[in-house]
Write an enzyme that holds these catalytic residues in place. Structure first.
Site, short mmCIF file in Angstrom:
data_model
loop_
_atom_site.label_atom_id
_atom_site.label_comp_id
_atom_site.label_asym_id
_atom_site.label_seq_id
_atom_site.Cartn_x
_atom_site.Cartn_y
_atom_site.Cartn_z
N ASP A 17 0.84 -1.35 0.01
CA ASP A 17 -0.05 0.12 -0.04
C ASP A 17 1.07 1.19 0.12
O ASP A 17 1.48 1.71 0.99
CB ASP A 17 -1.09 -0.21 1.13
CG ASP A 17 -1.65 1.22 1.42
OD1 ASP A 17 -2.15 1.89 0.37
OD2 ASP A 17 -2.16 1.60 2.54
N GLY A 19 1.49 4.76 -0.02
CA GLY A 19 0.70 6.13 0.38
C GLY A 19 1.70 7.38 0.28
O GLY A 19 2.90 7.21 -0.16
N ASN A 20 1.17 8.59 0.38
CA ASN A 20 1.87 9.84 0.09
C ASN A 20 3.12 9.93 1.23
O ASN A 20 4.07 10.58 0.82
CB ASN A 20 1.10 10.84 0.05
CG ASN A 20 -0.05 11.05 -0.97
OD1 ASN A 20 0.36 11.32 -1.98
ND2 ASN A 20 -1.11 11.02 -0.54
N GLY A 117 -9.34 6.95 -4.85
CA GLY A 117 -8.18 6.38 -4.81
C GLY A 117 -7.99 4.80 -4.42
O GLY A 117 -9.10 4.10 -3.52
N ASP A 119 -6.52 3.02 -2.33
CA ASP A 119 -6.42 2.74 -0.76
C ASP A 119 -8.08 2.83 -0.51
O ASP A 119 -8.25 1.76 0.52
CB ASP A 119 -5.37 3.76 0.11
CG ASP A 119 -5.78 5.13 -0.22
OD1 ASP A 119 -6.29 5.38 -1.26
OD2 ASP A 119 -5.42 6.05 0.28
N ARG A 120 -8.90 3.74 -0.90
CA ARG A 120 -10.04 3.87 -0.48
C ARG A 120 -10.88 2.77 -0.84
O ARG A 120 -11.98 2.21 -0.32
CB ARG A 120 -10.66 5.20 -0.75
CG ARG A 120 -9.89 6.33 -0.36
CD ARG A 120 -10.72 7.76 -0.89
NE ARG A 120 -11.81 8.18 -0.05
CZ ARG A 120 -12.68 9.21 -0.16
NH1 ARG A 120 -12.29 9.81 -1.15
NH2 ARG A 120 -13.71 9.27 0.62
N THR A 142 -2.00 11.01 5.94
CA THR A 142 -1.52 12.63 5.34
C THR A 142 -2.81 13.15 5.23
O THR A 142 -2.57 14.47 5.43
CB THR A 142 -0.99 12.40 3.96
OG1 THR A 142 0.33 11.39 4.19
CG2 THR A 142 -0.58 13.84 3.56
#
Length: 266
Positions: A17, A19-20, A117, A119-120, A142
């Site tokens: 995963d 992420g930012n 996104g 991840d969502r 974030t």
């Protein structure tokens, strides 16, 4: 014979995963997550460097078994192919990538589903497996993301707000006399020094915003929902909420493992 979506005792699945701020890695064996790892998400990364991160993860967590398949979620487009390449090396096949064409079992009531996104998507897949009815997922990172699944089981939209740590860093960076403080709830709402005043504004202010937005969501839906919180500081914020919420560790990874099983190749 094992059907395509069944779980074998000897299989191990890698989930990535991206992420930012952080990249979360997880491995599930026989359908159960057995290890997880956090790495900083850099601005630039080569496939070889990503492979080193994976091998460090396996070594430190003493994962001595073979990875049979992998799935990647990334909200950082510049790093997606890098992690797909590295995960492909350890799984000996091209990983699944959360995006168009992947089966999710979700109905997206969103103006442009392509904006949602990855991840969502994973969070929603995991949340639907946990909650029996409508649910609001609050994911801390974030950004603080609210994802709303309505009573029909469809994703009806959400809210994106600045994350707690991002807000606190912006506050400390913009005011010369303010510095970063530990993220914890102060003993009193009214701070009696700069540190506790900042903690009250950041932590209690964040939970007040969360509770208020959940109330707004419920008013708009016309009914209450389950609430799942996940991500950075979820357990602590969940305990402070005035709503009956549950904190779930690694919700995104759990959703990725379910997506991998749903889309498993023969």
């Amino acid at each position: 014979m094992t059907r395509n979506n069944e779980v074998r005792d000897d299989e191990a699945v890698l989930a990535v995963d991206v992420g930012n701020t952080a990249t979360r890695l997880g491995v599930a064996r026989a359908g159960r997550m057995v290890a997880a790892w956090d790495a900083t998400t850099p601005e630039r990364l080569t496939a070889d460097e990503a492979l080193v991160v994976l091998r460090d993860f396996f070594a430190v967590r003493s994962l001595g078994f073979e990875i049979s398949s992998a799935i990647v979620s990334s909200v950082v487009p510049a790093l997606t192919d890098v992690w797909v390449s590295a995960a492909g090396v350890v799984s000996h096949k091209r990983p699944l990538v959360v995006g168009p064409g992947l089966k999710t079992g979700l109905r997206l009531l969103f103006d442009d589903p392509g904006e949602v996104g990855s991840d969502r998507i994973a969070d929603m897949v995991a949340a639907r497996a946990i909650a029996e009815g409508p649910v609001v997922v609050v994911d801390f990172g974030t950004t603080t993301n609210f994802t709303v699944i309505d009573e029909t089981g469809a994703f009806s939209g959400g809210i994106i707000a600045p994350g707690l740590r991002l807000s606190l860093a912006a506050l400390a960076g913009a005011a010369a006399k303010l510095t970063m403080v530990e993220i914890k709830a102060p003993a009193t709402v009214i701070g009696r020094n700069t540190r506790t005043a900042m903690q009250s504004g950041a932590v209690l202010g964040e939970i007040a915003r969360i509770d208020g937005l959940i109330d707004f969501i419920w008013d708009e839906l016309g009914y209450p929902t389950d609430i799942i919180m996940s991500g950075d500081d979820a357990a602590a914020l969940c305990a402070l909420s005035r709503h009956d919420a549950v904190a779930v560790d690694d919700l995104t990874l759990k959703g990725l493992f379910r997506l991998e099983r749903l889309n498993r190749r023969k």
